[in-house]
Write a protein that holds these residues in place. Structure first.
Motif, PDB file in Angstrom:
ATOM      1  N   VAL A   8       5.309   8.902 -12.190  1.00 41.05           N
ATOM      2  CA  VAL A   8       5.656   7.482 -12.112  1.00 41.05           C
ATOM      3  C   VAL A   8       7.170   7.300 -12.138  1.00 41.05           C
ATOM      4  CG1 VAL A   8       5.547   5.282 -13.350  1.00 41.05           C
ATOM      5  CG2 VAL A   8       3.482   6.687 -13.120  1.00 41.05           C
ATOM      6  N   THR A   9       7.849   8.016 -13.029  1.00 37.94           N
ATOM      7  CA  THR A   9       9.286   7.799 -13.232  1.00 37.94           C
ATOM      8  C   THR A   9      10.114   8.366 -12.090  1.00 37.94           C
ATOM      9  OG1 THR A   9       8.884   7.934 -15.607  1.00 37.94           O
ATOM     10  CG2 THR A   9      11.169   8.069 -14.877  1.00 37.94           C
ATOM     11  N   GLU A  10       9.726   9.528 -11.565  1.00 35.73           N
ATOM     12  CA  GLU A  10      10.488  10.099 -10.443  1.00 35.73           C
ATOM     13  C   GLU A  10      10.368   9.225  -9.199  1.00 35.73           C
ATOM     14  OE1 GLU A  10       8.970  14.077 -10.199  1.00 35.73           O
ATOM     15  OE2 GLU A  10      10.376  14.856 -11.709  1.00 35.73           O
ATOM     16  N   ALA A  11       9.159   8.685  -8.968  1.00 32.80           N
ATOM     17  CA  ALA A  11       8.989   7.758  -7.840  1.00 32.80           C
ATOM     18  C   ALA A  11       9.770   6.465  -8.089  1.00 32.80           C
ATOM     19  CB  ALA A  11       7.499   7.458  -7.644  1.00 32.80           C
ATOM     20  N   ASN A  12       9.751   5.998  -9.305  1.00 26.93           N
ATOM     21  CA  ASN A  12      10.462   4.780  -9.680  1.00 26.93           C
ATOM     22  C   ASN A  12      11.966   4.945  -9.468  1.00 26.93           C
ATOM     23  OD1 ASN A  12      11.036   2.251 -10.716  1.00 26.93           O
ATOM     24  ND2 ASN A  12      10.457   2.729 -12.812  1.00 26.93           N
ATOM     25  N   LEU A  13      12.501   6.101  -9.872  1.00 27.70           N
ATOM     26  CA  LEU A  13      13.942   6.345  -9.746  1.00 27.70           C
ATOM     27  C   LEU A  13      14.386   6.251  -8.289  1.00 27.70           C
ATOM     28  CD1 LEU A  13      16.644   7.114 -10.996  1.00 27.70           C
ATOM     29  CD2 LEU A  13      15.968   9.518 -10.859  1.00 27.70           C
ATOM     30  N   ILE A  62      13.005   4.503  -5.860  1.00 26.81           N
ATOM     31  CA  ILE A  62      12.967   3.097  -5.430  1.00 26.81           C
ATOM     32  C   ILE A  62      14.165   2.342  -6.000  1.00 26.81           C
ATOM     33  CG2 ILE A  62      11.675   0.933  -5.632  1.00 26.81           C
ATOM     34  CD1 ILE A  62       9.110   2.655  -5.746  1.00 26.81           C
ATOM     35  N   CYS A  63      14.449   2.578  -7.264  1.00 24.99           N
ATOM     36  CA  CYS A  63      15.557   1.855  -7.920  1.00 24.99           C
ATOM     37  C   CYS A  63      16.898   2.255  -7.321  1.00 24.99           C
ATOM     38  CB  CYS A  63      15.534   2.118  -9.422  1.00 24.99           C
ATOM     39  SG  CYS A  63      14.082   1.460 -10.255  1.00 24.99           S
ATOM     40  N   GLN A  64      17.071   3.537  -6.995  1.00 24.31           N
ATOM     41  CA  GLN A  64      18.325   3.976  -6.382  1.00 24.31           C
ATOM     42  C   GLN A  64      18.470   3.381  -4.986  1.00 24.31           C
ATOM     43  OE1 GLN A  64      17.736   8.230  -6.810  1.00 24.31           O
ATOM     44  NE2 GLN A  64      19.111   8.334  -8.587  1.00 24.31           N
ATOM     45  N   ARG A  65      17.368   3.287  -4.264  1.00 27.54           N
ATOM     46  CA  ARG A  65      17.411   2.710  -2.912  1.00 27.54           C
ATOM     47  C   ARG A  65      17.826   1.251  -2.950  1.00 27.54           C
ATOM     48  NH1 ARG A  65      12.739   4.505  -1.346  1.00 27.54           N
ATOM     49  NH2 ARG A  65      11.472   2.605  -1.637  1.00 27.54           N
ATOM     50  N   ASN A  66      17.405   0.536  -4.006  1.00 29.58           N
ATOM     51  CA  ASN A  66      17.712  -0.897  -4.129  1.00 29.58           C
ATOM     52  C   ASN A  66      18.901  -1.174  -5.044  1.00 29.58           C
ATOM     53  OD1 ASN A  66      15.370  -2.570  -2.783  1.00 29.58           O
ATOM     54  ND2 ASN A  66      14.382  -0.817  -3.777  1.00 29.58           N
ATOM     55  N   ASN A  67      19.496  -0.118  -5.594  1.00 28.71           N
ATOM     56  CA  ASN A  67      20.642  -0.237  -6.503  1.00 28.71           C
ATOM     57  C   ASN A  67      20.319  -1.120  -7.714  1.00 28.71           C
ATOM     58  OD1 ASN A  67      23.279   0.405  -7.312  1.00 28.71           O
ATOM     59  ND2 ASN A  67      24.100  -1.496  -6.467  1.00 28.71           N
ATOM     60  N   SER A 124       0.816  -1.223   0.000  1.00 24.27           N
ATOM     61  CA  SER A 124       0.000   0.000   0.000  1.00 24.27           C
ATOM     62  C   SER A 124       0.844   1.265   0.000  1.00 24.27           C
ATOM     63  CB  SER A 124      -0.936   0.000   1.213  1.00 24.27           C
ATOM     64  OG  SER A 124      -0.183  -0.080   2.418  1.00 24.27           O
ATOM     65  N   SER A 125       2.156   1.128   0.342  1.00 24.28           N
ATOM     66  CA  SER A 125       3.015   2.325   0.343  1.00 24.28           C
ATOM     67  C   SER A 125       3.466   2.720  -1.056  1.00 24.28           C
ATOM     68  CB  SER A 125       4.248   2.071   1.223  1.00 24.28           C
ATOM     69  OG  SER A 125       5.082   1.065   0.650  1.00 24.28           O
ATOM     70  N   GLU A 126       3.289   1.830  -2.028  1.00 24.62           N
ATOM     71  CA  GLU A 126       3.689   2.120  -3.397  1.00 24.62           C
ATOM     72  C   GLU A 126       2.480   2.601  -4.199  1.00 24.62           C
ATOM     73  OE1 GLU A 126       6.662   2.268  -3.912  1.00 24.62           O
ATOM     74  OE2 GLU A 126       7.562   0.956  -2.409  1.00 24.62           O
ATOM     75  N   LEU A 127       2.583   3.805  -4.719  1.00 25.19           N
ATOM     76  CA  LEU A 127       1.467   4.387  -5.464  1.00 25.19           C
ATOM     77  C   LEU A 127       1.514   4.036  -6.950  1.00 25.19           C
ATOM     78  CD1 LEU A 127       1.401   7.971  -3.871  1.00 25.19           C
ATOM     79  CD2 LEU A 127       0.026   5.961  -3.251  1.00 25.19           C
ATOM     80  N   TYR A 128       2.706   3.687  -7.440  1.00 24.04           N
ATOM     81  CA  TYR A 128       2.867   3.478  -8.880  1.00 24.04           C
ATOM     82  C   TYR A 128       3.585   2.144  -9.137  1.00 24.04           C
ATOM     83  CZ  TYR A 128       2.467   8.581  -8.390  1.00 24.04           C
ATOM     84  OH  TYR A 128       2.066   9.844  -8.046  1.00 24.04           O
ATOM     85  N   LEU A 129       3.515   1.716 -10.388  1.00 23.02           N
ATOM     86  CA  LEU A 129       4.351   0.605 -10.822  1.00 23.02           C
ATOM     87  C   LEU A 129       5.813   1.035 -10.748  1.00 23.02           C
ATOM     88  CD1 LEU A 129       2.291  -0.487 -13.948  1.00 23.02           C
ATOM     89  CD2 LEU A 129       2.469  -1.741 -11.794  1.00 23.02           C
ATOM     90  N   TYR A 130       6.698   0.102 -10.432  1.00 17.29           N
ATOM     91  CA  TYR A 130       8.110   0.471 -10.340  1.00 17.29           C
ATOM     92  C   TYR A 130       8.978  -0.602 -10.975  1.00 17.29           C
ATOM     93  CZ  TYR A 130       8.114  -2.617  -6.216  1.00 17.29           C
ATOM     94  OH  TYR A 130       7.978  -3.683  -5.357  1.00 17.29           O
ATOM     95  N   SER A 131      10.292  -0.359 -10.991  1.00 16.94           N
ATOM     96  CA  SER A 131      11.265  -1.188 -11.695  1.00 16.94           C
ATOM     97  C   SER A 131      10.902  -1.217 -13.182  1.00 16.94           C
ATOM     98  CB  SER A 131      11.317  -2.590 -11.081  1.00 16.94           C
ATOM     99  OG  SER A 131      12.366  -3.347 -11.634  1.00 16.94           O
ATOM    100  N   LEU A 132      11.102  -2.356 -13.862  1.00 18.05           N
ATOM    101  CA  LEU A 132      10.799  -2.421 -15.300  1.00 18.05           C
ATOM    102  C   LEU A 132       9.324  -2.161 -15.571  1.00 18.05           C
ATOM    103  CD1 LEU A 132      11.722  -2.995 -18.207  1.00 18.05           C
ATOM    104  CD2 LEU A 132      11.357  -5.431 -17.754  1.00 18.05           C
TER     105      LEU A 132
END
Length: 991
Positions: free
Chosen positions: A840-845, A847-852, A811-819
């Protein structure tokens, strides 16, 4: 000008009755016009008249179904005898991978060098190149009426089958003639290398009316000269890294002229790569080692800063080669930091400027295609690009390559020189036999050399055989019958070795079989550790030969005898043993004919490497992993597949850490390891592990490796086989993952209907497995397939469903992320929802940076660059594109790199930055075409069309746009059609 037109990209076979090759032709227009000779058309079974149909074949067409065509005569001369004709292909669009030649007139080419490619036969090869000199015009024969005087050529390579081939002036980079005839001098030496061509100016006359062009400017790729930020460091003094180079021959003879020629190549500033091409056993490696020794001792010649020798027979891994080359050039750079082969290549190329380095690549045929239309092409895209960049680069370094196959990937570079290594002359062969200790008259020795065609390896074996068995007396040569004219060259080696075997003791034979099982050079220390073990079970007819007596001294005595026989090579400086590849193949075949002995030998060698491996580092280099990699290979050869897979999974791959891929970017190495788990490396058979999960893993891993290496067309069958096993086990989750991989693969290949079908299967199985994350991933694959086909309504619905599921999972994720988020954002941007795409992309970035997740980080920057470009924020766009490309070059994911290059190049083209656009887009197109990324290829061609339009090259812009349009029609790629139409409309406004 270092790069010239690639002759193979426009050369075609002209075929006659029963599909037999009768001559050559070449493509001269984007609409499918082909030029060949009139007499070639007649040989194909047709009359030379408009409307006559003949068969043509495109060996370089990427798609097999596009290779065979028919062509119709559309233009020929009625009142003149110029031996040329124009054909029209049965389609107005060229096969994928084919480009037209750029033509010019022969005036101004006299005295220039030329290259050609055509279908003369040199058993077993057909499809060979030629080079020589353009001597100039000569008067026409009195019985012929010609539009233009013939062009006289001098070349020793032109022969029957070359008629219709293009004459490429390599100084002007123009095709200036059509090879029409060669002079038959009979037994005379006079004028034996003389041929004649038709001036291409003739092609401008009615009814042919083909255009000629000036040589186009070349635009070498602009490469980041320091991609890591680490300054290149020149090593102090001269650095020699000879790896597994053969020791210099003590009985060296002759080749003086050839050695002098190599000296000339070395000092020639316009020569970057030399290929020494010849049959195995002709002495290429020994010749190269002799030249190197002479060079290093000759103070009158410029000396190399360092020498790097790599033998691909002993170490065939491209990943290991690049890692070792990187360490050689700068040992301050940790190769583990550079997690992709692409970035390693870029760094190596950048450091070539820090000195005059000499690279020697020995036995490159191991990585070349050995048959078919692609004969001679490198199997590794990364190695191909490295050598092409080496040839194109502005540096003083030099590369010498030994191979049995021609280096066709370098044919379009003037900085590459092909040199044939042929048999020894009679004088040289006689001197070799004498140095080996053979006794006889000059006439007797000459006769032996002539009977065996001056074949260096065979003469060396024959000489040693006579010396060791008969005191060198030449009369005993009759015990080995001379070869017949039609006996294959390598069979001669095997026949001599079979005679050797009759005189070897059982222990000596067993030792040779054991040594042949090693892929790497055998250290001296390994003899004592390995051979007493498998020798202990040896049963011989003579008690004195029984292995228990094989102590240290007797073992070394036997080994020295084998060295004296010249079937084993000892490098005393580096303390290891090797075997010539042809001799190794002979004994390895004998070993594998006895399955029990072969498995025993391989198991013992595997144990040796396991003992040598030590503890496994969590952050290893490929060099650290080398003993484990060899252990896996030998365990598989021993039939111990379970232990092999366990070692691979726990110590090389390191489980979910995927060290080999994520940390080292060693996809080539990983693929080779996977192939070991199939019988004889035959991946059409089943992996030999017993566990079904492991079978699925191996098949899936092969598919992923092929995708990462750009070998897309080969990958689907492995995913399909992995899915079949998962379904048979009712493993719905892994079957769904397999279908998702297929959906992604088919989308890259432009098989959009198949992609949509696979995505639906993945979704169904994910629901059956009650996997919400699997369902979300499958929905996004389905949405992407619909979006690419232009079904935006379905795509929007499916992406919305995926987004709802994403929020249910977390529920903390508002958008699709990663690929998933990348693909959603691409869709949103296309349909005009740019604001939401940015969210979508700014939120995705983040998440991706946090997980490398570096793949997705690069893609996020690429999407943000596109969004900034749409908004007119061009400096922000430039920063995002540069960051996307910087990251993409640091990882081993070819599609991510293509997308970053394409996005930045497309933006530069629309900005009018032609040079920058050309660099990015041509690199992207090379990767897309080589790997079969059809959607990316269409998009890149559209971007190239915009670049040509900005450069006012309207014909080129139209050709690229029409090519993309046709590709998109075939694939059902909606947006490709839309974008191609936009370019064509812009062209109409400028016309």
């Amino acid at each position: 000008m270092s790069q010239i037109q690639n002759l193979r990209n426009f050369t075609v076979q002209i075929r006659g009755v029963n599909n037999v090759i009768v001559g050559t032709g070449f493509v001269v227009s984007h609409t499918g016009q082909i030029v060949t000779c009139c007499h070639v058309v007649r040989d194909a079974g047709g009359q030379v008249a408009e409307g006559v149909e003949i068969n043509v074949y495109f060996p370089k067409a990427r798609n097999p179904e596009q290779k065979a065509h028919t062509a119709t005569v559309t233009a020929c001369f009625v009142d003149h005898d110029d031996d040329v004709v124009v054909l029209q292909l049965d389609t107005t669009t060229l096969p994928d991978g084919i480009e037209p030649a750029i033509l010019g007139m022969a005036e101004g080419s006299a005295g220039h060098k030329f290259r050609s490619y055509g279908y003369r036969r040199l058993d077993p090869y057909q499809g060979l190149w030629a080079d020589g000199d353009i001597l100039g015009f000569v008067e026409a024969p009195e019985d012929r009426i010609l539009h233009s005087d013939p062009v006289m050529l001098s070349s020793q390579h032109i022969d029957s089958g070359m008629s219709g081939s293009a004459v490429l002036d390599i100084e002007r980079n123009l095709v200036v003639g059509v090879i029409a005839e060669t002079w038959d001098s009979g037994a005379s030496e006079k004028d034996r290398d003389t041929s004649f061509a038709v001036d291409c100016r003739v092609l401008t006359f009615d009814p042919m009316c083909l255009p000629l062009a000036d040589a186009p400017p070349t635009h070498p790729n602009i490469m980041n000269s320091n991609p890591t930020g680490v300054p290149p460091v020149s090593q102090p003094g001269r650095v020699l890294n000879l790896n597994n180079a053969p020791a210099p021959l003590q009985e060296w003879v002759g080749r003086v002229d050839f050695l002098n020629t190599l000296n000339q190549d070395w000092v020639d500033p316009h020569c970057s790569i030399v290929g020494l091409i010849g049959f195995g056993g002709e002495g290429k490696s020994s010749l190269t080692r002799r030249w190197l020794e002479n060079l290093l001792q000759d103070s009158s010649l410029p000396q190399p800063t360092g020498v790097f020798w790599w033998g691909f027979y002993e170490k065939a891994s491209v990943d290991e080669f690049f890692e070792a080359a990187l360490r050689f050039l700068n040992d301050k750079i940790d190769p583990r930091v550079l997690t992709s082969t692409t970035i390693k290549v870029q760094v190596i190329l950048a450091m070539l400027n820090s000195g005059r380095y000499l690279f020697i690549l020995d036995g490159l045929e191991v990585l070349q295609q050995q048959e078919g239309d692609d004969y001679g092409e490198l199997t590794s895209i990364d190695l191909r690009e490295f050598l092409r960049e080496f040839a194109a680069g502005k540096h003083e370094s030099f590369c010498l390559i030994n191979s049995r196959a021609p280096l066709v990937d370098l044919i379009d570079f003037t900085t590459y020189t092909h040199r044939d290594v042929e048999q020894l002359t009679v004088d040289e062969g006689r001197q070799l036999l004498k140095k080996l200790g053979v006794k006889g008259t000059d006439a007797q020795l000459n006769r032996v050399v002539q009977q065996w065609d001056g074949y260096a390896l065979v003469l060396s074996l024959l000489g040693s055989y006579l010396v060791d068995n008969y005191g060198g007396e030449i009369e005993h040569i009759v015990e080995i019958p001379a070869p017949t004219a039609d006996e294959p060259r390598y069979e001669r080696v095997r026949r001599v070795l079979r005679r050797y075997d009759e005189n070897l003791t059982a222990v000596e034979q067993k030792l040779m079989r054991g040594l042949s099982a090693f892929r790497l050079p055998v250290p001296e220390s390994a003899l004592q550790q390995v051979f007493p073990q498998f020798g202990a079970g040896l049963s011989t007819s003579t008690p004195s030969e029984h292995t228990p007596s094989l102590n240290s001294d007797s073992l070394l005595t036997i080994v020295q005898r084998l060295v004296n026989y010249r079937i084993l090579r000892h490098n005393q400086q580096e303390h290891y043993y090797t075997i010539h590849p042809l001799i190794r193949a002979h004994y390895l075949e004998i070993l594998h004919n006895d399955l029990q002995e072969a498995e025993l030998v391989h198991q013992i060698i595997a144990d040796y490497y396991l003992d040598s491996a030590g503890e496994t580092s969590e952050n290893p280099t490929l060099d650290d992993l080398a003993p484990l990699i060899e252990a896996v290979h030998h365990l598989c050869q021993a039939g111990n597949y379970e232990q092999a897979h366990s070692i691979y999974w726990k110590r090389i791959y390191q489980g979910d850490r995927r060290v080999l891929i994520h940390k080292l970017g060693a996809c080539e190495t990983n693929l080779t390891l996977m192939q070991d788990f199939f019988p004889n490396g035959d991946t059409s058979q089943e992996p030999q592990v017993s566990n079904s999960d492991n079978k699925c893993f191996i098949l899936n891993e092969v598919g992923l490796c092929l995708m990462s290496l750009g070998r897309m067309e080969e990958a689907p069958t492995f995913y399909e086989r992995s899915i079949a096993i998962a379904l048979s086990m009712e493993d719905w989750k892994n079957a769904s993952i397999g279908y998702r991989n297929l959906a992604e693969l088919y989308a890259y290949l432009g098989k959009l209907t198949a992609s949509a079908d696979a995505a639906r299967e993945a979704l169904s199985l994910a629901r059956r497995a009650e996997s919400k994350i699997g369902e979300t991933n499958s929905l996004t694959r389905q949405g992407r397939a619909a979006y690419l086909q232009g079904d935006v309504e379905t795509a929007g619905t499916v992406f919305q469903q995926a987004e709802v599921l994403e929020r249910e999972i977390d529920s903390s994720e508002l958008y699709l992320y990663s690929l998933r988020g990348i693909q959603h954002a691409d869709y949103l941007r296309r349909v005009g929802s740019r604001g939401y795409a940015r969210q979508v992309t700014e939120a995705n970035l983040k998440i991706c940076q946090r997980n490398n997740w570096v793949n997705s980080i690069s893609r996020c920057h690429r999407v943000l660059g596109d969004l900034d470009a749409d908004a007119g924020q061009h400096e922000n766009a430039r920063e995002h594109y540069n960051e996307a490309l910087k990251i993409a070059r640091s990882i081993s994911q070819r599609p991510v790199l293509i997308e970053a290059l394409l996005a930045r190049g497309r933006w530069a083209a629309r900005q009018g930055e032609v040079a920058a656009a050309r660099s990015d887009l041509e690199e992207a197109l090379n990767y897309a075409c080589a790997g079969g990324y059809r959607i990316h290829e269409a998009d890149t061609r559209i971007a190239l069309a915009w670049m040509h339009l900005a450069n006012h090259n309207y014909p080129a812009a139209k050709a690229e746009a029409q090519k993309a349009q046709l590709m998109s029609d075939v694939m059902g790629y909606y947006w490709g059609r839309v974008d191609a139409d936009e370019v064509l409309q812009a062209l109409e406004q400028n016309s």
